[in-house]
Write an enzyme that holds these catalytic residues in place. Structure first.
Site, PDB file in Angstrom:
ATOM      1  N   SER A 129       2.351 -11.063  -7.401  1.00  0.00           N
ATOM      2  CA  SER A 129       2.799 -10.276  -8.381  1.00  0.00           C
ATOM      3  C   SER A 129       4.472 -10.009  -7.988  1.00  0.00           C
ATOM      4  O   SER A 129       4.571 -10.261  -6.873  1.00  0.00           O
ATOM      5  CB  SER A 129       2.385  -8.706  -8.228  1.00  0.00           C
ATOM      6  OG  SER A 129       3.965  -7.936  -9.282  1.00  0.00           O
ATOM      7  N   TYR A 141       0.746  -0.222  -5.528  1.00  0.00           N
ATOM      8  CA  TYR A 141       0.416  -1.182  -5.913  1.00  0.00           C
ATOM      9  C   TYR A 141       1.233  -2.277  -5.041  1.00  0.00           C
ATOM     10  O   TYR A 141       0.418  -3.419  -4.390  1.00  0.00           O
ATOM     11  CB  TYR A 141       0.963  -1.062  -7.530  1.00  0.00           C
ATOM     12  CG  TYR A 141       0.859  -2.767  -7.908  1.00  0.00           C
ATOM     13  CD1 TYR A 141      -0.002  -2.525  -8.148  1.00  0.00           C
ATOM     14  CD2 TYR A 141       1.835  -3.432  -8.450  1.00  0.00           C
ATOM     15  CE1 TYR A 141      -0.628  -3.854  -9.414  1.00  0.00           C
ATOM     16  CE2 TYR A 141       1.952  -4.282  -9.071  1.00  0.00           C
ATOM     17  CZ  TYR A 141       0.338  -4.707  -9.476  1.00  0.00           C
ATOM     18  OH  TYR A 141       0.057  -5.699 -10.321  1.00  0.00           O
TER      19      TYR A 141
HETATM   20  N1  NAP Z   1       0.231  -7.613 -16.402  1.00  0.00           N
HETATM   21  C1  NAP Z   1       1.686  -8.297 -15.777  1.00  0.00           C
HETATM   22  O1  NAP Z   1       2.071  -7.623 -15.376  1.00  0.00           O
HETATM   23  C2  NAP Z   1       0.912  -8.840 -14.764  1.00  0.00           C
HETATM   24  C3  NAP Z   1       2.191  -8.546 -13.290  1.00  0.00           C
HETATM   25  C4  NAP Z   1       1.939  -9.545 -11.584  1.00  0.00           C
HETATM   26  C5  NAP Z   1       0.534  -9.775 -11.331  1.00  0.00           C
HETATM   27  N2  NAP Z   1      -0.175  -9.243 -12.162  1.00  0.00           N
HETATM   28  C6  NAP Z   1      -2.012  -9.364 -11.682  1.00  0.00           C
HETATM   29  O2  NAP Z   1      -2.486 -10.607 -12.442  1.00  0.00           O
HETATM   30  C7  NAP Z   1      -3.961  -9.610 -12.406  1.00  0.00           C
HETATM   31  C8  NAP Z   1      -4.177  -9.725 -13.670  1.00  0.00           C
HETATM   32  O3  NAP Z   1      -3.535  -8.935 -14.129  1.00  0.00           O
HETATM   33  P1  NAP Z   1      -3.905  -8.738 -15.898  1.00  0.00           P
HETATM   34  O4  NAP Z   1      -2.432  -8.254 -16.291  1.00  0.00           O
HETATM   35  O5  NAP Z   1      -4.711  -9.205 -16.748  1.00  0.00           O
HETATM   36  O6  NAP Z   1      -4.626  -7.435 -15.903  1.00  0.00           O
HETATM   37  P2  NAP Z   1      -5.882  -6.626 -17.256  1.00  0.00           P
HETATM   38  O7  NAP Z   1      -5.232  -7.027 -18.518  1.00  0.00           O
HETATM   39  O8  NAP Z   1      -6.003  -5.252 -16.372  1.00  0.00           O
HETATM   40  O9  NAP Z   1      -7.205  -7.538 -16.448  1.00  0.00           O
HETATM   41  C9  NAP Z   1      -7.503  -7.379 -15.351  1.00  0.00           C
HETATM   42  C10 NAP Z   1      -8.826  -8.136 -15.463  1.00  0.00           C
HETATM   43  O10 NAP Z   1      -9.395  -7.830 -13.987  1.00  0.00           O
HETATM   44  C11 NAP Z   1     -11.053  -7.368 -14.353  1.00  0.00           C
HETATM   45  N3  NAP Z   1     -11.409  -6.832 -13.232  1.00  0.00           N
HETATM   46  C12 NAP Z   1     -10.129  -5.450 -12.634  1.00  0.00           C
HETATM   47  N4  NAP Z   1     -11.549  -4.456 -11.849  1.00  0.00           N
HETATM   48  C13 NAP Z   1     -12.519  -5.890 -11.684  1.00  0.00           C
HETATM   49  C14 NAP Z   1     -13.694  -5.514 -10.810  1.00  0.00           C
HETATM   50  N5  NAP Z   1     -13.628  -4.626  -9.814  1.00  0.00           N
HETATM   51  N6  NAP Z   1     -14.048  -6.630 -10.709  1.00  0.00           N
HETATM   52  C15 NAP Z   1     -14.373  -7.094 -11.139  1.00  0.00           C
HETATM   53  N7  NAP Z   1     -13.385  -7.653 -12.024  1.00  0.00           N
HETATM   54  C16 NAP Z   1     -11.882  -6.365 -11.994  1.00  0.00           C
HETATM   55  C17 NAP Z   1     -11.107  -7.070 -15.209  1.00  0.00           C
HETATM   56  O11 NAP Z   1     -12.216  -6.834 -15.523  1.00  0.00           O
HETATM   57  P3  NAP Z   1     -12.962  -5.770 -16.852  1.00  0.00           P
HETATM   58  O12 NAP Z   1     -12.304  -6.297 -18.545  1.00  0.00           O
HETATM   59  O13 NAP Z   1     -14.451  -5.580 -16.478  1.00  0.00           O
HETATM   60  O14 NAP Z   1     -11.842  -4.484 -16.843  1.00  0.00           O
HETATM   61  C18 NAP Z   1     -10.134  -7.624 -16.022  1.00  0.00           C
HETATM   62  O15 NAP Z   1     -10.156  -8.935 -16.469  1.00  0.00           O
HETATM   63  C19 NAP Z   1      -3.717  -9.009 -11.744  1.00  0.00           C
HETATM   64  O16 NAP Z   1      -4.340  -8.631 -10.376  1.00  0.00           O
HETATM   65  C20 NAP Z   1      -2.132  -7.775 -11.072  1.00  0.00           C
HETATM   66  O17 NAP Z   1      -2.189  -6.882 -10.295  1.00  0.00           O
HETATM   67  C21 NAP Z   1       0.142  -8.375 -13.655  1.00  0.00           C
END
Ligand code: NAP
Length: 230
Positions: A129, A141
């Site tokens: 991130s 975070y």
């Molecule tokens: N969105 C942003 O703006 C952004 C920006 C930079 C980086 N990121 C990073 O990108 C990554 C993905 O983010 P996202 O925005 O796609 O998040 P999201 O929409 O909240 O999806 C999170 C995913 O992680 C899975 N997950 C969470 N906890 C878990 C666990 N204990 N075991 C297995 N799976 C788990 C969730 O599964 P469930 O469906 O079972 O909950 C879901 O598939 C993260 O590492 C985040 O920090 C996000």
């Protein structure tokens, strides 16, 4: 099986799901998620895929899920969670929960799959991130993402010549995580101010398609500001 194999964690939603859609044209996918039903729905929608169901904070479940994987070309760590609280509101338990998902689970899954990755001269891709490069919002975070960056940098040197390691640093992406974060902060949500998951997936594709003598070590991608019309 002719296709190279890619395991994507967090592939049920958000960025991980976007990466699964992107890699589906070239790879056999192991679709990672906690809910068997949610994972099955994604597997069903893809041409060549199978489930990888585990809560990655559960060591025994993770160990069980990797059983039988003896060759792996690409491991994408997208599972992760946000944090909105600041230091004064965080207990030890809150810290442990956050670090468990964003750092410890990533380290442990990578360790378990290293033999399979080495066998394939494969690659590990970490979805970090912008908060892993500078502290914005919750320090907790950022602390988890700084730790993830150190993990990737160390693994890259340890495995140089065997397994390639890429870190991707996205800015805000239009996913549930961002909607949740902004709802908590009371801000109105505008998807146009965010990257699309497809844009992050395109960066993953760039790393996956690197020529054999090269390695994409880091890519930073941010949304461009929305300029008001008129
Ligand atoms: N969105 C942003 O703006 C952004 C920006 C930079 C980086 N990121 C990073 O990108 C990554 C993905 O983010 P996202 O925005 O796609 O998040 P999201 O929409 O909240 O999806 C999170 C995913 O992680 C899975 N997950 C969470 N906890 C878990 C666990 N204990 N075991 C297995 N799976 C788990 C969730 O599964 P469930 O469906 O079972 O909950 C879901 O598939 C993260 O590492 C985040 O920090 C996000």
């Amino acid at each position: 099986m002719d296709r190279p194999v890619a395991l994507i964690t967090g592939a049920t939603r958000g960025i991980g799901r976007g990466i699964a859609d992107e890699l589906a044209s070239t790879h056999h996918l192991l679709v990672g998620g906690r809910s068997a039903d949610a994972v099955a729905a994604v597997v069903e929608a893809l041409p060549s895929a199978e489930p990888f169901v585990a809560d990655l904070t559960d060591a025994a479940a993770t160990q069980g899920a990797v059983r039988g994987i003896d060759r792996l070309d690409v491991l994408v760590h997208s599972a992760g969670r946000d944090a909105t609280r600041h230091l004064e509101d965080m207990t030890r338990e809150d810290w442990r929960d956050l670090m468990e998902v964003n750092v410890i689970a990533v380290a442990d899954l990578t360790r378990l799959l290293l033999p399979a990755l080495r066998a394939a001269q494969g690659m590990v891709i970490m979805i970090n991130s912008g908060a892993g490069l500078r502290v914005v919002g919750s320090p907790a975070y950022s602390a988890s993402k700084y730790a993830l960056r150190a993990l990737a940098d160390g693994l890259r040197e340890d495995e140089r010549g065997r397994v390639r390691v890429t870190t991707i640093y996205p800015g805000r992406v239009d996913t549930d995580m961002q909607r949740h974060l902004q709802a908590e902060s009371g801000r109105g949500y505008n998807p146009a101010e965010h990257l699309r998951v497809q844009s992050v997936a395109a960066v993953v594709r760039t790393a996956v398609d690197a020529t054999p003598e090269g390695t994409v070590e880091e890519i930073k991608i941010r949304p461009i500001p929305v300029v008001p019309k008129g």
